[in-house]
Design a protein around this motif. Structure first.
Motif, short mmCIF file in Angstrom:
data_model
loop_
_atom_site.label_atom_id
_atom_site.label_comp_id
_atom_site.label_asym_id
_atom_site.label_seq_id
_atom_site.Cartn_x
_atom_site.Cartn_y
_atom_site.Cartn_z
N VAL A 42 1.34 -1.02 0.08
CA VAL A 42 -0.26 -0.09 -0.12
C VAL A 42 0.93 1.03 -0.37
O VAL A 42 0.81 2.30 -0.73
CB VAL A 42 -0.93 -0.22 0.92
N ALA A 70 -10.14 3.93 -7.41
CA ALA A 70 -10.27 3.96 -6.26
C ALA A 70 -12.14 2.74 -5.52
O ALA A 70 -12.14 2.26 -5.10
CB ALA A 70 -9.51 4.95 -5.20
N ALA A 71 -12.49 3.73 -6.16
CA ALA A 71 -14.50 3.69 -5.63
C ALA A 71 -14.82 2.58 -6.28
O ALA A 71 -14.55 1.73 -6.18
CB ALA A 71 -15.09 4.72 -5.96
N MET A 73 -12.85 0.50 -7.94
CA MET A 73 -11.94 -1.34 -7.33
C MET A 73 -12.28 -1.64 -5.82
O MET A 73 -12.71 -3.27 -5.57
CB MET A 73 -10.73 -0.78 -7.25
N TRP A 74 -12.63 -0.68 -5.16
CA TRP A 74 -13.35 -0.81 -3.58
C TRP A 74 -14.43 -1.43 -4.05
O TRP A 74 -14.94 -2.66 -2.93
CB TRP A 74 -13.15 0.65 -2.95
N ARG A 75 -15.31 -0.94 -4.60
CA ARG A 75 -17.26 -1.22 -4.36
C ARG A 75 -16.87 -2.90 -5.41
O ARG A 75 -17.78 -4.31 -5.10
CB ARG A 75 -17.91 -0.58 -5.16
N THR A 76 -16.12 -2.81 -7.00
CA THR A 76 -15.93 -4.03 -7.69
C THR A 76 -15.47 -5.38 -7.25
O THR A 76 -15.36 -6.55 -7.46
CB THR A 76 -16.15 -3.70 -8.59
N ARG A 77 -14.15 -5.03 -6.35
CA ARG A 77 -12.84 -5.35 -6.38
C ARG A 77 -12.51 -6.14 -7.97
O ARG A 77 -11.95 -7.63 -7.67
CB ARG A 77 -13.59 -7.15 -5.39
N GLY A 82 -11.84 -1.21 -12.26
CA GLY A 82 -11.14 0.36 -11.72
C GLY A 82 -10.17 0.92 -12.48
O GLY A 82 -10.57 2.46 -12.41
#
Length: 98
Positions: A42, A70-71, A73-77, A82
């Protein structure tokens, strides 16, 4: 300085460090170091991305793209979603004149 000498010197510095890292691959680390090393990816990612986003003259557009990426990738993985969503948000911000 000759190119061959530069290559040999670079090898002399790089090879032992890499060899040592490979030799330590099976070593058992204390819990403190295991917890510490969890944050290395990270931190490296942030060190690569933040200067590119905020150090640019078009930082606002890049920030829109980075936040959208970022949103997503965070939401869909999903890395592909992303990346594509970030590019789409960047270009939409550029077209809209942000």
């Amino acid at each position: 300085m000759s190119p061959l000498l530069v290559i040999v010197l670079m090898w002399a510095v790089t090879y032992p460090v890499r060899w040592l890292g490979l030799q330590l691959g099976g070593a058992a680390l204390p819990p403190f170091w295991l917890a510490f090393l969890r944050f290395v990816p990270v931190s490296v990612f942030a060190a690569l991305v933040v200067p590119e986003v905020l150090g640019s003259p078009e930082w606002a557009r890049r920030l829109v793209g980075a936040l959208a990426s970022a949103a997503l990738m965070w939401r869909t993985r999903n890395l592909a979603a992303g990346i594509l969503g970030g590019f789409a948000a960047y270009w939409a911000a550029r077209v809209l004149g942000v």
